[in-house]
Scaffold this active site. Sequence first.
Site, PDB file in Angstrom:
ATOM      1  N   ARG A  60     118.324 -29.991   5.838  1.00 15.84           N
ATOM      2  CA  ARG A  60     117.016 -30.335   6.381  1.00 15.84           C
ATOM      3  C   ARG A  60     116.335 -31.377   5.497  1.00 15.84           C
ATOM      4  O   ARG A  60     116.440 -31.320   4.276  1.00 15.84           O
ATOM      5  CB  ARG A  60     116.130 -29.085   6.444  1.00 15.84           C
ATOM      6  CG  ARG A  60     114.707 -29.363   6.851  1.00 15.84           C
ATOM      7  CD  ARG A  60     113.928 -28.098   7.061  1.00 15.84           C
ATOM      8  NE  ARG A  60     113.599 -27.395   5.836  1.00 15.84           N
ATOM      9  CZ  ARG A  60     112.633 -27.763   4.984  1.00 15.84           C
ATOM     10  NH1 ARG A  60     111.931 -28.864   5.200  1.00 15.84           N
ATOM     11  NH2 ARG A  60     112.380 -27.039   3.908  1.00 15.84           N
TER      12      ARG A  60
ATOM     13  N   HIS B 117     116.228 -22.177  -0.912  1.00 13.92           N
ATOM     14  CA  HIS B 117     114.962 -22.586  -0.336  1.00 13.92           C
ATOM     15  C   HIS B 117     114.852 -22.376   1.168  1.00 13.92           C
ATOM     16  O   HIS B 117     113.852 -21.854   1.650  1.00 13.92           O
ATOM     17  CB  HIS B 117     114.755 -24.071  -0.663  1.00 13.92           C
ATOM     18  CG  HIS B 117     113.455 -24.643  -0.199  1.00 13.92           C
ATOM     19  ND1 HIS B 117     112.243 -24.136  -0.614  1.00 13.92           N
ATOM     20  CD2 HIS B 117     113.161 -25.666   0.635  1.00 13.92           C
ATOM     21  CE1 HIS B 117     111.269 -24.845  -0.062  1.00 13.92           C
ATOM     22  NE2 HIS B 117     111.791 -25.759   0.719  1.00 13.92           N
TER      23      HIS B 117
ATOM     24  N   PHE C 227     108.861 -39.298   1.232  1.00 16.05           N
ATOM     25  CA  PHE C 227     109.612 -38.076   0.986  1.00 16.05           C
ATOM     26  C   PHE C 227     111.091 -38.415   1.023  1.00 16.05           C
ATOM     27  O   PHE C 227     111.467 -39.512   1.443  1.00 16.05           O
ATOM     28  CB  PHE C 227     109.273 -37.052   2.083  1.00 16.05           C
ATOM     29  CG  PHE C 227     108.647 -35.783   1.586  1.00 16.05           C
ATOM     30  CD1 PHE C 227     107.509 -35.822   0.790  1.00 16.05           C
ATOM     31  CD2 PHE C 227     109.179 -34.540   1.919  1.00 16.05           C
ATOM     32  CE1 PHE C 227     106.922 -34.645   0.348  1.00 16.05           C
ATOM     33  CE2 PHE C 227     108.594 -33.362   1.470  1.00 16.05           C
ATOM     34  CZ  PHE C 227     107.466 -33.415   0.700  1.00 16.05           C
TER      35      PHE C 227
ATOM     36  N   LEU D 158     108.513 -23.238  -6.264  1.00 17.49           N
ATOM     37  CA  LEU D 158     108.798 -24.554  -5.706  1.00 17.49           C
ATOM     38  C   LEU D 158     107.898 -25.632  -6.295  1.00 17.49           C
ATOM     39  O   LEU D 158     106.695 -25.450  -6.433  1.00 17.49           O
ATOM     40  CB  LEU D 158     108.580 -24.494  -4.189  1.00 17.49           C
ATOM     41  CG  LEU D 158     108.677 -25.810  -3.419  1.00 17.49           C
ATOM     42  CD1 LEU D 158     110.097 -26.330  -3.436  1.00 17.49           C
ATOM     43  CD2 LEU D 158     108.206 -25.613  -1.999  1.00 17.49           C
TER      44      LEU D 158
ATOM     45  N   HIS E 230     116.725 -26.230  -2.900  1.00 15.12           N
ATOM     46  CA  HIS E 230     115.732 -27.261  -3.193  1.00 15.12           C
ATOM     47  C   HIS E 230     115.974 -27.761  -4.607  1.00 15.12           C
ATOM     48  O   HIS E 230     116.106 -26.967  -5.528  1.00 15.12           O
ATOM     49  CB  HIS E 230     114.317 -26.693  -3.057  1.00 15.12           C
ATOM     50  CG  HIS E 230     113.255 -27.749  -3.003  1.00 15.12           C
ATOM     51  ND1 HIS E 230     112.924 -28.507  -4.089  1.00 15.12           N
ATOM     52  CD2 HIS E 230     112.486 -28.182  -1.985  1.00 15.12           C
ATOM     53  CE1 HIS E 230     111.970 -29.377  -3.741  1.00 15.12           C
ATOM     54  NE2 HIS E 230     111.689 -29.193  -2.466  1.00 15.12           N
TER      55      HIS E 230
ATOM     56  N   GLN F 109     119.835 -24.303   2.282  1.00  8.79           N
ATOM     57  CA  GLN F 109     119.342 -25.402   1.452  1.00  8.79           C
ATOM     58  C   GLN F 109     118.907 -24.933   0.068  1.00  8.79           C
ATOM     59  O   GLN F 109     118.167 -23.959  -0.058  1.00  8.79           O
ATOM     60  CB  GLN F 109     118.147 -26.077   2.133  1.00  8.79           C
ATOM     61  CG  GLN F 109     117.592 -27.242   1.317  1.00  8.79           C
ATOM     62  CD  GLN F 109     116.709 -28.145   2.154  1.00  8.79           C
ATOM     63  OE1 GLN F 109     115.566 -27.815   2.440  1.00  8.79           O
ATOM     64  NE2 GLN F 109     117.249 -29.276   2.558  1.00  8.79           N
TER      65      GLN F 109
ATOM     66  N   ARG G 269     117.925 -33.736   0.040  1.00  2.50           N
ATOM     67  CA  ARG G 269     117.882 -32.615  -0.899  1.00  2.50           C
ATOM     68  C   ARG G 269     119.258 -32.153  -1.343  1.00  2.50           C
ATOM     69  O   ARG G 269     119.460 -31.813  -2.510  1.00  2.50           O
ATOM     70  CB  ARG G 269     117.131 -31.442  -0.266  1.00  2.50           C
ATOM     71  CG  ARG G 269     115.653 -31.713  -0.205  1.00  2.50           C
ATOM     72  CD  ARG G 269     114.906 -30.572   0.406  1.00  2.50           C
ATOM     73  NE  ARG G 269     113.478 -30.876   0.378  1.00  2.50           N
ATOM     74  CZ  ARG G 269     112.558 -30.145   0.973  1.00  2.50           C
ATOM     75  NH1 ARG G 269     112.899 -29.059   1.635  1.00  2.50           N
ATOM     76  NH2 ARG G 269     111.292 -30.481   0.897  1.00  2.50           N
TER      77      ARG G 269
ATOM     78  N   GLU H  65     108.797 -31.785  -3.149  1.00  5.44           N
ATOM     79  CA  GLU H  65     109.450 -33.075  -3.150  1.00  5.44           C
ATOM     80  C   GLU H  65     108.396 -34.184  -3.236  1.00  5.44           C
ATOM     81  O   GLU H  65     108.668 -35.293  -3.693  1.00  5.44           O
ATOM     82  CB  GLU H  65     110.229 -33.200  -1.839  1.00  5.44           C
ATOM     83  CG  GLU H  65     111.192 -34.331  -1.782  1.00  5.44           C
ATOM     84  CD  GLU H  65     112.170 -34.123  -0.617  1.00  5.44           C
ATOM     85  OE1 GLU H  65     112.827 -33.066  -0.576  1.00  5.44           O
ATOM     86  OE2 GLU H  65     112.262 -35.010   0.236  1.00  5.44           O
TER      87      GLU H  65
END
Lengths: 587, 234, 113
Positions: A398, A354, A120, A253, A243, A241, A287, A256
């Site tokens: 994050r 996000h 990730f 979404l 995304h 955040q 991100r 990731e």
Amino acid sequence: MNKPEYRRFDTLVIGAGGGGLRAALQLARAEANVAVVSKVFPTRSHTVAAQGGINAALGNVRPDNWHWHMYDTVKGSDYLGDQDAIEYMCRSAAHLVYELEHAGVPFSRLENGKIYQRPFGGQSMNFGGEQAARTCAAADRTGHAMLHTLYQQNIRAKTHFFDEYFAIDLLRDEEGFILGAVVLDIETGEPLVIEAKTTLIATGGAGQLFRTNTNAHINTGDGLAMALRAGLPLQDMEFFQFHPTGIAGKGMLITEGARGEGGYLVNKDGERFMERYAPHAKDLASRDVVSRAIATEVREGRGCGPNGDYVLLKLDHLGEEVLKKRLPGILDLIRTFLHIDPAKEPVPVFPTAHYTMGGIPTNRHGQVVAPVEQGEEVIPGLYAAGECACVSVHGANRLGGNSLLDIVVFGRAAGNHIIEYLRENRYHRPLPPDAVDRPLARLARWDRKGEGESVAGLRAELQATMEEYCGVFRTQSVLDEGVAKILELERRLDDVRLQDHSRIFNTARIEALELENLVALAVATVVSAQARTESRGAHSRIDYPERDDVHWLKHTLFFREDRRLEYKPVTLKPLSVESFPPKERVY
Amino acid sequence: MASMRFRIYRYNPETDTGPRMQDFVLEDVQPGMMLRDALLRLKEQDETLTFRHSCGEGVCGSDAMNINGTNGLACITPLAGLKEPVEIRPVPKLPVIRDLVVDMDEFYHHYRSVKPYLIVHDPEPEVEFLQSPQEREKLDGLYECILCGCCTTFCPSFWWNPGKFRGPAALLQACRFLVDSRDQATAERLEDLEGPYRLFRCHTIMNCVNVCPKGLNPTAAINTIKRLMVKDMI
Amino acid sequence: MTFRAQGLRAWLLQRLSAAYLALFTILAVGWLLFGEPVDYAAWRQLLGTPWISVLMALFFMALFFHAWVGIRDVLMDYVPHLKLRLFLLIAVAVLLLALAIWSALTLVSVYRP
């Protein structure tokens, strides 16, 4: 309105997502008397939509170590994360994932029978070395698998659920103790007073602040707004955040994990542009980095499509087989909403609102804290966990896979601390007779009849304003204008009237209450963002492109009263290891 | 673009003596719109129109409803291809609370009744239970259920015996734990489903398979349970 | 006819009896089509043969059991009124039992070892 009914529990948990359910489970197993209040049936909470996975240094696929995970998280947070809490989270991660597995989560598996882990964003081995594979996944439905499992274990533990009850406001006495909350039974429209020795807010984030978002309709930050109204501050609200890979224009979404499995982004020239922005990590940079890169490509005219307003996520080279096995939900989603086959065509994506990094300030036990003259003090009886809380483990940005971890780590931690608190505080404190007046007045305000603005209209305007004035890139003048516009919307909130005044399952009234919450949070967000004159993590200022550790290595605290801002230092000292001092952040 | 006509079931127990169908017209229907988008815009026309919804992408399971006679999730039902006027009703059989909102207690009761959680009697290891990819694959098509209720409320056997027949959703969950290599309560689970009603009211009508918005197959799950019962018996 | 055959057993026996009924019917039809055209005496002679007699007995058992499970299912689904359902179930049970006894007696009466 009838006189409300009163119920008494040891603990009131507001919100039945992963955080609330994990805490409730801890409490129910300790035989505390828990009430979980949720405005939707628990498995409809937004944890269900989490896709990619949960981070833990199990080392099932590549060598790993919690300390490397900690480093990545601190770096990912752009050094705004509190390192004591981050150490605590990363150290507990493996144990908590095993615990989830024992509880039944259907994790995908490796040939040797162990939990499948995928790479990730922002993950490395050896403190910034090669890409790590740390994200434990149940295909691309990890949140669904976890939420259902946690709910199921709560069924087993016989937790008391109040499904489809909406929390209106916290109850607080003169000495500052939180004594429960007034909630609204959505089905009957009747208020209910739940007295509790301890209250845990686990209401999730506020993605509905923005027009295009990956969040559910219910993500309106109700708990955060309740905290504000109870006189408590919100921390780091400017860090929201985006995304990188929301479906362009629609917002759904795309995990990731799609890039973790080998997908990559291209611009209109077919260039893998992430190589320019993050030569080492490329598409698996943090991100904030990837989102900015996409926004920059589009701004500089290298976007795809007739309007050049998105980039493409290439997955077709992975082959149908891998997509079916590892990303089945994504495959469905793209086919349903875009009518294209990701096994053949690339997918249009754009950064999409996000995750709320900010929230109710807590310590690593989940206790809500507020500043006093020297340092800070605990708000007795009040806890927060999950996206609504700001521990802060995510700091300014994050990492993917850390939110599912956050909810179980701090849900459990809060549960454990509550059990201790209950041992020392055996009795309910008396509820001041007028404590319920303010929450009930909040409810009664929506009984006002007549013509006025509509909830839906004002919400749409709020979301559009936030998107335009508080998006991926920010500048002083845009933020100043944004603050003015949001304050104007706040004023107009008073002109909003409901047309539906019935009691039974009045969703219009719920949406009005949610709108109040959103407006309060929009103010907190823009005002916090306006003041921070640096770029850090998700808060990127074109006019202040650098991180400024001298002036801004500190948490923002926003108070509702006079829209006052205070600041508190970042905890750079971990629990047991050496601190990771701020340094330049490159991927 | 074009407009679209809707006929929507309305019932508010506070003001209505009985249910009625209300006609709506939605202007400016955009291509790619889902039914939920349409309902949200109709709610802007008439705030009192009441329905559940949340995630908007078919994972939370809130917005199950009966659309032109078939159960489905509004958020993943494209408007294109729906016959007009689009007739929308609450899912069948469950008591209506208001408009399209039904009381799902009975449904949840059946779900809870099948002990939808992993039961392990052995001591737990300090790491994960091992499970081969092949064993894990048996859970595919079972664990993805979102409890929307489309299947159960469209099952004639459930209409006939709502109190006693567990219904396809709950039986799918039962199967999910029966085939989990980690679960150790097989005999107990099978015993719980004995009797003429709980499982054996299923007559493989397969409405559940037709309406499941996640493409799951509860009928196959029920057959798996029957097979496990036979295996357990002999 | 119940012998705790409520869930699994009823279902299983329904399946097994169906298979037997199907097989028997095919064979019987085949016999009638291609076999000897026979008179009454020949019929008695045939049905008196021990193994035919056993197959016939099994046929009737399967038939009545299958009918019982099927009708029971229909009543359980379509007759929600419990007292009425009980009455109908008893009526069907009595009828099927009577038919079973009658067929048994018939088979015995022609039996010639």
